[in-house]
Design an enzyme around this catalytic site. Structure first.
Site, short mmCIF file in Angstrom:
data_model
loop_
_atom_site.label_atom_id
_atom_site.label_comp_id
_atom_site.label_asym_id
_atom_site.label_seq_id
_atom_site.Cartn_x
_atom_site.Cartn_y
_atom_site.Cartn_z
N HIS A 72 0.85 -1.21 0.00
CA HIS A 72 0.00 0.00 0.00
C HIS A 72 0.88 1.25 0.00
O HIS A 72 1.57 1.54 0.97
CB HIS A 72 -0.90 0.00 1.23
CG HIS A 72 -1.91 1.11 1.25
ND1 HIS A 72 -3.27 0.89 1.21
CD2 HIS A 72 -1.76 2.45 1.28
CE1 HIS A 72 -3.91 2.04 1.23
NE2 HIS A 72 -3.01 3.02 1.27
N HIS A 74 1.30 5.46 -1.94
CA HIS A 74 0.74 6.53 -2.79
C HIS A 74 1.90 7.19 -3.53
O HIS A 74 2.48 8.16 -3.06
CB HIS A 74 0.00 7.57 -1.93
CG HIS A 74 -1.22 7.04 -1.27
ND1 HIS A 74 -2.49 7.26 -1.77
CD2 HIS A 74 -1.38 6.29 -0.15
CE1 HIS A 74 -3.38 6.67 -0.97
NE2 HIS A 74 -2.73 6.07 0.01
N GLN A 169 -9.50 10.11 -4.05
CA GLN A 169 -9.12 10.74 -2.77
C GLN A 169 -10.21 11.65 -2.20
O GLN A 169 -10.47 11.65 -1.01
CB GLN A 169 -7.83 11.56 -2.95
CG GLN A 169 -7.41 12.34 -1.73
CD GLN A 169 -6.95 11.44 -0.59
OE1 GLN A 169 -5.87 10.88 -0.64
NE2 GLN A 169 -7.78 11.30 0.43
N HIS A 227 -9.65 2.16 0.63
CA HIS A 227 -9.36 2.81 1.91
C HIS A 227 -10.64 2.72 2.72
O HIS A 227 -11.61 3.42 2.42
CB HIS A 227 -9.00 4.28 1.70
CG HIS A 227 -7.60 4.51 1.21
ND1 HIS A 227 -7.13 4.04 0.02
CD2 HIS A 227 -6.54 5.15 1.81
CE1 HIS A 227 -5.86 4.40 -0.12
NE2 HIS A 227 -5.48 5.07 0.95
N GLU A 230 -10.94 4.42 7.59
CA GLU A 230 -9.71 5.02 8.12
C GLU A 230 -10.10 6.25 8.93
O GLU A 230 -9.91 7.40 8.52
CB GLU A 230 -8.74 5.39 6.99
CG GLU A 230 -7.36 5.78 7.53
CD GLU A 230 -6.37 6.20 6.46
OE1 GLU A 230 -6.77 6.34 5.28
OE2 GLU A 230 -5.20 6.39 6.80
N ASP A 326 2.65 3.21 2.76
CA ASP A 326 1.59 4.21 2.59
C ASP A 326 2.10 5.53 2.05
O ASP A 326 1.64 5.99 1.01
CB ASP A 326 0.82 4.43 3.91
CG ASP A 326 -0.57 5.00 3.69
OD1 ASP A 326 -1.01 5.07 2.52
OD2 ASP A 326 -1.23 5.36 4.67
ZN LIG Z 1 -3.41 5.06 1.82
#
Ligand SMILES: [Zn+2]
Length: 434
Positions: A72, A74, A169, A227, A230, A326
């Protein structure tokens, strides 16, 4: 190419491994055992390069393991920290606001994203990673980040495999045309369908976004990685709905839930019910220990909750858990370099997993379990016929690799050498007794 005297994780003794045309072609018990390498642990006093001739490496009892998987990441956010401003509160939601400003203020530039992402991949690869599952923000009418990362994926394919998740996002329904941008990103080459249901404008909208995610995944025959939950909120329960849909739509084993920090707040009665649903749906998990230890638990009274998904409970519940970095220097997290042994260290500590059982096979969390999430298990690992993507770690066991945060001394991707590194050597001063 040959690698001599390598220790493999699932087999006793040392082995000689042959590689040709990018694949493992033979794995046999070691023919020549130098000194006591068969029984002694690899150690830093075995100095010098492992390369003993043009295409022969001598592992001298060290482990040969598959290249690490970062489950995971970005990549499109990497190395953007401070643009346009630093995250003063440290929270997830300030980071999302900063990113929205980053986009609105024109910081999104294809060449810059490519350069930052390539640097991030190089950092990960230098730590032994060969496989990266990256989320890429598609809440942008121009899909600039997606175009950038698709090009990067192609440019690095000789030395690192990148899988791209279409990630909304700013929400699928909370962002104008979010749903059509998601679909367009799949047409342009994204590999996996993402989502962020806890960020949609309401519970109903979040549930509707999960429906849409499953519809897209079915239509384009894609895996899902969302996601999910979270947020420091025990009432956030989209995970349960995802498991429900996975069974209803016969998508067992095709769904990954990332982060799921709300699980840290679930009471045991609900958790017991949930675990059996997750097992039935074969939901996979991508957990990000360093990131969520940093992002969660702000603004509460003592005792301060740390907001980490219960890794041990998930594993003991029979579920597949992989770990991820991440972020690398972005609004969410100010540091990070894809050092998966470091991520693993945090994960085992926060998961109360420093016992022999877990230490003994802890590399699973950054190797085979990640490969399972990515859907590449059928070609991942050290076995005859598989692509030769592997590393030599300066350690004889999983536990020692974690304990000493061992160096990667050789990395191969599809049979090609990505890098070699000499073992570290310390020359003690005369005041130190031997
Ligand atoms: Zn993430």
């Amino acid at each position: 190419m040959r690698i001599l005297n390598a220790r493999l994780r699932e087999t006793d003794g040392l082995h000689d491994v042959e590689v040709s045309n990018g694949r493992f072609t033979s794995i046999t018990p070691a023919a020549s055992i130098p000194g006591d390498a068969a029984t002694a642990p690899a150690s830093n006093d075995l100095d010098g390069s492992l390369r003993i001739s043009v295409d022969v490496f001598d592992a001298r009892g060290r482990m040969l393991v598959p290249q690490f998987v970062d489950a995971h990441l970005h990549l499109d956010y990497a190395n953007t920290v401070g643009k346009p401003r630093l995250n003063e509160s440290g929270t997830l939601f300030e980071a999302i606001d900063i990113w929205a400003d980053h986009k609105a203020m024109g910081f999104v530039n294809k060449d810059l994203i490519k350069q930052n992402a390539t640097n991030a991949i190089r950092a990960e690869v230098s730590n032994g990673v060969g496989f990266i599952r990256t989320h890429v923000d598609v809440t942008d009418p121009n899909l600039t980040a997606l175009e950038a990362i698709l090009e990067v994926k192609d440019e690095v394919r000789e030395w690192c495999e990148v899988q791209i998740i279409s990630f909304p996002q700013n929400g699928i329904f909370a962002y104008p045309n979010g749903n059509s941008l998601m679909e367009e990103s799949l047409r342009r080459g994204a590999d996996v369908v993402g989502g962020i249901p806890h960020f949609e404008r309401s519970l109903t909208s979040g549930l509707r976004s999960v429906d849409w995610i499953f519809e897209l995944a079915e239509k384009y025959d894609k895996l899902i990685d969302v996601h999910c939950d979270e947020i420091d909120d025990e009432s956030s329960r989209f995970l349960e709905y995802m498991a429900d849909l996975a069974v209803e739509r016969s998508m067992q084993g095709r769904v990954t839930a990332s982060h799921v920090v709300a699980m840290a707040y679930y009471k045991s009665g609900y958790m017991a019910k949930l675990l059996s649903k997750l097992r039935e749906a074969d939901v996979r998990f991508a957990i990000n220990p360093t990131e969520n230890l940093h992002l969660q638990g702000w603004g509460t009274d003592a005792p301060i909750p740390r907001g980490m998904a219960p890794i041990r409970t998930l594993i003991e519940g029979g579920l597949n858990v992989a770990l991820g970095q991440d972020s690398i220097a972005d609004p969410w997290y100010p540091i990070g370099e894809g050092d998966m042994l470091r991520i693993l260290d945090f994960g085992l500590h926060v998961g109360h997993m420093l016992n022999e059982q877990y230490l003994g096979n802890c590399l699973d969390l950054i190797t085979v379990n990640g490969a399972k999430n990515m859907g590449i298990s059928d070609r991942y690992g050290i076995a005859v016929g598989n692509p030769a993507s592997a590393i030599i770690l300066d350690a004889p066991t999983d536990k020692e690799a974690l304990w000493h945060q061992s160096d990667v001394l050789l990395s191969l991707h599809n049979g090609s050498v990505v890098f070699e590194r000499e073992p570290q050597r310390t020359t003690w001063g005369s005041a130190v007794q031997s």
